[in-house]
Design a protein around this motif. Structure first.
Motif, PDB file in Angstrom:
ATOM      1  N   ASP A 267       0.807  -1.224   0.000  1.00  0.00           N
ATOM      2  CA  ASP A 267       0.000   0.000   0.000  1.00  0.00           C
ATOM      3  C   ASP A 267       0.837   1.270   0.000  1.00  0.00           C
TER       4      ASP A 267
ATOM      5  N   LYS B  76       2.408   3.018  -2.036  1.00  0.00           N
ATOM      6  CA  LYS B  76       2.231   4.019  -3.099  1.00  0.00           C
ATOM      7  C   LYS B  76       0.764   4.361  -3.336  1.00  0.00           C
ATOM      8  N   ALA B  77      -0.100   3.939  -2.416  1.00  0.00           N
ATOM      9  CA  ALA B  77      -1.533   4.196  -2.562  1.00  0.00           C
ATOM     10  C   ALA B  77      -1.827   5.692  -2.500  1.00  0.00           C
ATOM     11  N   THR B  78      -2.864   6.084  -3.205  1.00  0.00           N
ATOM     12  CA  THR B  78      -3.306   7.472  -3.186  1.00  0.00           C
ATOM     13  C   THR B  78      -4.671   7.561  -2.507  1.00  0.00           C
ATOM     14  N   ASP B  79      -5.057   8.764  -2.198  1.00  0.00           N
ATOM     15  CA  ASP B  79      -6.293   9.034  -1.462  1.00  0.00           C
ATOM     16  C   ASP B  79      -7.496   9.028  -2.413  1.00  0.00           C
ATOM     17  N   GLN B  80      -7.655   7.946  -3.151  1.00  0.00           N
ATOM     18  CA  GLN B  80      -8.655   7.866  -4.218  1.00  0.00           C
ATOM     19  C   GLN B  80     -10.102   7.957  -3.749  1.00  0.00           C
TER      20      GLN B  80
ATOM     21  N   THR C  80      -5.400  12.245  -5.780  1.00  0.00           N
ATOM     22  CA  THR C  80      -4.095  11.753  -6.225  1.00  0.00           C
ATOM     23  C   THR C  80      -2.987  11.946  -5.176  1.00  0.00           C
ATOM     24  N   ARG C  81      -3.323  12.524  -4.023  1.00  0.00           N
ATOM     25  CA  ARG C  81      -2.276  12.715  -3.011  1.00  0.00           C
ATOM     26  C   ARG C  81      -1.908  11.364  -2.398  1.00  0.00           C
ATOM     27  N   PRO C  82      -0.635  11.171  -2.081  1.00  0.00           N
ATOM     28  CA  PRO C  82      -0.211   9.922  -1.458  1.00  0.00           C
ATOM     29  C   PRO C  82      -0.803   9.796  -0.051  1.00  0.00           C
ATOM     30  N   ILE C  83      -1.195   8.589   0.322  1.00  0.00           N
ATOM     31  CA  ILE C  83      -1.676   8.339   1.677  1.00  0.00           C
ATOM     32  C   ILE C  83      -0.503   8.410   2.651  1.00  0.00           C
ATOM     33  N   MET C  84       0.636   7.909   2.241  1.00  0.00           N
ATOM     34  CA  MET C  84       1.834   7.948   3.078  1.00  0.00           C
ATOM     35  C   MET C  84       2.170   9.399   3.419  1.00  0.00           C
TER      36      MET C  84
END
Length: 138
Positions: A59, A61-65, A74-78
């Motif tokens: 996860d 590289k997951a984004t706030d989809q 498109t912002r990263p969750i990390m």
């Protein structure tokens, strides 16, 4: 000699006044999929905030989809803020904050507190209905 003793007492008192609250630190979320670092909010030392500090490698590289704001999808969750605005109610107990759930894209009223066993109870509420999770210190 008295001056040295007095200075030592003052430094001990100041040190305890500045000691971190037991809520502060890094916490592994209930499902184990992420960690949240809780600390004073930038520019507001009397409030606590928390950012996502670690995600499972799958996860990372997951984004706030699921965010309802198209600009934030498109912002990263990390690294993103997950908790903010908490005011201290008592040592180890904070209320009046917000928690964001990136899985649903929803934000909830929240309170957090350290349990007797050292875990963290994290509650998210809508009106009078609350759900809680237990996080472990990481």
């Amino acid at each position: 000699m008295r001056a040295i003793a007095f200075a030592a007492v003052l430094s001990l008192a100041a040190g305890s006044a500045l000691a971190a609250d037991p809520v502060e630190g890094e916490w592994l979320t209930q499902g184990g999929g992420g960690k949240v670092r809780i600390a004073p909010c930038p520019g507001k030392a009397d409030r606590l905030c928390g950012n996502i500090s670690w995600l499972r490698p799958a996860d990372a590289k997951a984004t706030d989809q699921n965010n309802p704001d198209p600009k934030l999808k498109t912002r990263p969750i990390m690294g993103m803020p997950m908790l903010w605005g908490f005011k201290q109610a008592a040592p180890g107990r904070w209320t009046g904050g917000k928690i964001y759930d990136p899985n649903s894209g929803k934000t909830y009223d929240s309170k957090i507190g350290v349990n007797a066993n050292g875990t963290l109870k994290v509650e998210g509420c809508v009106l009078v209905v609350c759900q809680a999770q237990t996080w472990k210190r990481s």
